[in-house]
Design a protein around this motif. Sequence first.
Motif, mmCIF file in Angstrom:
data_model
loop_
_atom_site.group_PDB
_atom_site.id
_atom_site.type_symbol
_atom_site.label_atom_id
_atom_site.label_comp_id
_atom_site.label_asym_id
_atom_site.label_seq_id
_atom_site.Cartn_x
_atom_site.Cartn_y
_atom_site.Cartn_z
ATOM 1 N N THR A 231 0.601 -1.030 -0.054
ATOM 2 C CA THR A 231 0.114 -0.078 0.149
ATOM 3 C C THR A 231 1.161 1.462 -0.202
ATOM 4 O O THR A 231 1.809 1.335 0.534
ATOM 5 C CB THR A 231 -0.983 -0.114 1.132
ATOM 6 N N TYR B 177 1.915 -8.259 11.030
ATOM 7 C CA TYR B 177 1.548 -8.779 10.081
ATOM 8 C C TYR B 177 1.495 -10.638 9.551
ATOM 9 O O TYR B 177 1.282 -11.112 8.841
ATOM 10 C CB TYR B 177 1.583 -7.955 8.684
ATOM 11 N N LYS C 138 -4.295 -11.393 4.642
ATOM 12 C CA LYS C 138 -4.439 -10.268 5.030
ATOM 13 C C LYS C 138 -4.194 -8.497 5.169
ATOM 14 O O LYS C 138 -4.731 -7.940 5.102
ATOM 15 C CB LYS C 138 -4.629 -10.060 6.755
ATOM 16 N N PHE C 139 -2.561 -9.384 4.543
ATOM 17 C CA PHE C 139 -2.079 -8.083 3.845
ATOM 18 C C PHE C 139 -2.160 -7.065 2.631
ATOM 19 O O PHE C 139 -2.346 -6.335 2.640
ATOM 20 C CB PHE C 139 -0.263 -8.664 4.372
ATOM 21 N N SER D 33 -5.261 -7.022 1.595
ATOM 22 C CA SER D 33 -6.040 -6.470 1.770
ATOM 23 C C SER D 33 -6.836 -5.156 2.308
ATOM 24 O O SER D 33 -7.099 -4.345 3.065
ATOM 25 C CB SER D 33 -7.569 -7.426 2.413
ATOM 26 N N LEU D 34 -5.354 -4.754 2.684
ATOM 27 C CA LEU D 34 -5.107 -3.433 3.894
ATOM 28 C C LEU D 34 -5.763 -1.967 3.070
ATOM 29 O O LEU D 34 -4.363 -2.472 1.473
ATOM 30 C CB LEU D 34 -3.226 -2.812 4.338
#
Lengths: 96, 235
Positions: free
Chosen positions: B161, B178, B231-232, B234-235
């Motif tokens: 990101t 993370y 998860k990472f 979808s930050l």
Amino acid sequence: MTNEEKQKEEDLFETGKFYLLNNRYDEALKIFEQLLKCCPDNPEVYYHIGLIKEAKNELIDAKNMFLEVLKRKPNHKLAKKHLNKLIGINDEGQNK
Amino acid sequence: MAEEKYKTFVVIGLGVFGSHVVRHLARYNVDIIGIDKDEKKVEAVKEFLRIPVVGDAMDAEQLYQAGVTPQDVDVAIVAIGESVEANVYVSLLLKDMGIKKVMSRALNTQHANILAKIGVDRVVFPEESTAENLVHELLSPQIIDRLELSEEYSIAEVTPTKEFYNKTIQQLAIRTKYKITVLGIKRKTAVIDETGETDTKDEIVLLPGPEEKILQGDILIVIGKNMDIEKFKSL
């Protein structure tokens, strides 16, 4: 184009390249977008914007820029190389 | 990091490759329009399609009636394998219609080069790129490539990101926050080549130290549990 205008264009090109070579992509992009307004038919402007977009990982924009280069200069080898790489084929036309 | 997800797909040509693409896409919650001239081929994958169409994709009117418009379709996959001419014609038609992303199957080198010239977004050689990989590439654009080490663990390439730009790995505390480890950073750098032209070269920073900064355009090669990588991304 007057000599003065030509000199200004060359200066802008060098400045844009300087920013690009120093990984200062946003600043480089601003310069090349300025160049795009004064020389919309110069394939090198599109090529450099393509490189910036590619380096920023904005691959769809990069691809479109390399296509713009090839519209204006179909034998631009570097633009063709970058375009092929982006869409999934290598220099020989095979899959990456 | 979150990008717009593709939700509606049209698959044109439902032969072996096209039908595999449909079956893999159907595992995700996406809408699929499937088009083929051969009724039997459409019938074979009908259960996976929101709109099954027996028709000629070379006819713009039929495409339009099937719901293939830039407003309604995110990705078009041209899987026609019997005819280069039909494949190129349909690819060009879809580009002209303004479909956001057009991926076309190439049958040979010359065909691939023509597809490149007409501006398709991705050329696919089914012999080398499986339907499963293609679907994965489309539905997880943030995860560029993935190597599954086990059912639980993978190595994946992930775009960070922009909040990560110009921060060090230590500042970001990636491992602690993370639960993934950065094995490498892929980076493009502008260079002047031997002929004096501007070009880019790919660099890999292997096992980056805590002081390594993440730069705009970097791709991180990470290792971790699949759920942590998801998860990472979808930050």
